[in-house]
Design a protein around this motif. Structure first.
Motif, PDB file in Angstrom:
ATOM      1  N   ARG A 179       0.824  -1.215   0.000  1.00  0.00           N
ATOM      2  CA  ARG A 179       0.000   0.000   0.000  1.00  0.00           C
ATOM      3  C   ARG A 179       0.857   1.264   0.000  1.00  0.00           C
ATOM      4  O   ARG A 179       0.569   2.215  -0.747  1.00  0.00           O
ATOM      5  N   ALA A 183       1.024   4.035  -3.128  1.00  0.00           N
ATOM      6  CA  ALA A 183       0.716   5.453  -2.939  1.00  0.00           C
ATOM      7  C   ALA A 183       1.887   6.331  -3.350  1.00  0.00           C
ATOM      8  O   ALA A 183       1.700   7.371  -3.997  1.00  0.00           O
ATOM      9  N   THR A 187       2.096   9.039  -6.616  1.00  0.00           N
ATOM     10  CA  THR A 187       2.398  10.453  -6.387  1.00  0.00           C
ATOM     11  C   THR A 187       3.672  10.900  -7.091  1.00  0.00           C
ATOM     12  O   THR A 187       3.720  12.012  -7.637  1.00  0.00           O
TER      13      THR A 187
END
Length: 413
Positions: A179, A183, A187
């Motif tokens: 996870r 993320a 980004t």
């Protein structure tokens, strides 16, 4: 029954998240696959300059490797940043050096990737320790007996339980690493979301403007075809019928009645076609502008209309067309529903800091008020037409009147 259903859901959840599940092994494989991409960072322990040079030089290759890892193991697509110039040209190099996307990607390779590689290595140790602890009795059976005198045999039960608990907990650090890595990649490796959204909004605005222009051109084409084709044929038919009625006095009364009826129907068809052509796109709007077109609307209205136009320069043709039809529909609504005795229309061009110049239309009537956009009075159509060019509409219609419709249209289209 409820208890049995709860037990079934618990069993299903444990089966889907246990150390034997596909979820656990997929996350583990993804975490371990981060180790090869983090190997260049390991050179930082030997030489920081060599580490920086390798990461900067291998940045594009590492980016493709990471995107392949996300897609092949998670099915997650991290979009690549679109460049206007190829990297092998001086302009391409300058573009990459100026782009924040380049430095965000290097931040991922220099900071996130080493941490994820370290996490993947620790994940391997967690699984290995769990397997070793849970199978300690097998190791004790397979290996020679302990002759050191330490008495470890008494601790085999404790080691087995600890290994089993470690195996049960092992999938969750892998899921956490997955996870966090996903993320960070979304980004840092992908395009800037805010700028991508701005670009998509600009593209949508351009495409919508193109659609509006195409629709306006199509209306003008239909108007010209009707004016130059069907309308001229009807005019010629009416003239021929008028000539026949005047030059053939000896016709039977029945034939004269048929000619008279056909002549009257032809003239009515011409009037209806004229109204239809004006509704599609009035020629006066294109030739003389919004002031003259609105003057024609005011003159044809069934009630007195006070018209004031103060625009200066003309707005774009699309905005002019929307403004014309907004006033036309507003006057039609006043005539049908307001029971008004008089109406006023004011059109003015006003500066706006955020959107450039605005074309403001204010339609006021002294009718009974109570206009409701949800009541099927035509105001829904006004909202849709105004919204097609990013305009705004405000309706103030208290019971007893007056009704004020204020529309603002951006002149930039």
């Amino acid at each position: 029954m409820a208890t049995r259903g709860a037990l079934r859901r618990t069993y299903t959840w444990i089966a889907a998240h246990g150390p034997w599940s596909a979820w656990a092994w997929r996350n583990t494989a993804f975490a371990v696959a981060a180790i090869p991409a983090a190997l260049p960072a390991g050179l930082g322990l030997l030489s920081v300059p060599l580490w920086l040079v390798l990461v900067l030089a291998l940045g594009p290759l590492l980016g493709r490797l990471q995107r392949s890892r996300f897609w092949s193991l998670l099915g997650l697509e991290v979009p690549e940043v679109v460049r206007a110039q190829p990297w092998s040209t001086p302009k391409g190099v300058a573009e990459r050096l100026r782009s924040d996307a380049t430095w965000r990607q290097y931040a991922y390779h220099l900071l996130v990737s080493p941490l994820m590689g370290l996490g993947g290595a620790l994940q391997v140790l967690v699984w290995a320790g769990g397997f070793a602890g849970a199978s300690v009795y097998g190791w004790a059976w397979a290996l020679p007996p302990d002759r050191s005198g330490l008495g470890l045999a008494g601790a085999y039960d404790l080691v087995t339980v600890a290994g089993a608990l470690l195996l049960l907990a092992a999938p969750w650090p892998a899921a956490l690493l997955t996870r966090l890595d996903s993320a960070a990649a979304a980004t840092l490796l992908g395009p800037n979301r805010a700028r991508e959204l701005e670009r998509r909004v600009e593209d949508l605005a351009e495409s919508r403007a193109g659609v509006l222009d195409a629709a306006d051109l199509e209306r003008r084409r239909i108007e010209r075809d009707l004016h130059d084709g069907a309308q001229q044929r009807l005019v010629s038919l009416a003239m021929n019928l008028g000539i026949a009625r005047a030059t053939l006095p000896d016709l039977p009364p029945e034939a004269k009645a048929v000619i008279d009826e056909a002549h009257r129907e032809a003239k009515e068809a011409i009037e209806e076609l004229n109204s239809l052509v004006r509704g599609l796109h009035p020629a006066v709007l294109e030739d003389r502008g919004l002031d003259a077109a609105l003057s024609g609307l005011a003159a044809r209205a069934p009630l007195p209309v006070e018209l004031t136009v103060d625009m200066g320069t003309r707005p774009g043709p699309t905005v002019e067309a929307v403004a014309y039809f907004v006033v036309s529909e507003a006057l039609a609504n006043v005539a049908k529903h307001a029971r008004a005795k008089a109406c006023s229309v004011r059109v003015e061009r006003m500066p706006d800091r955020r959107r450039g110049d605005l074309l403001r239309l204010v339609v006021t009537d002294d009718g009974v008020g109570g206009a409701d956009p949800a009541g099927g009075t035509g105001l829904v159509g006004l909202r849709k037409r105004v919204g097609s060019v990013d305009g705004t509409i405000m309706i103030n219609s208290p019971l007893g009147g007056p009704t004020v419709v204020t529309v603002e249209l951006p002149c930039g289209l």
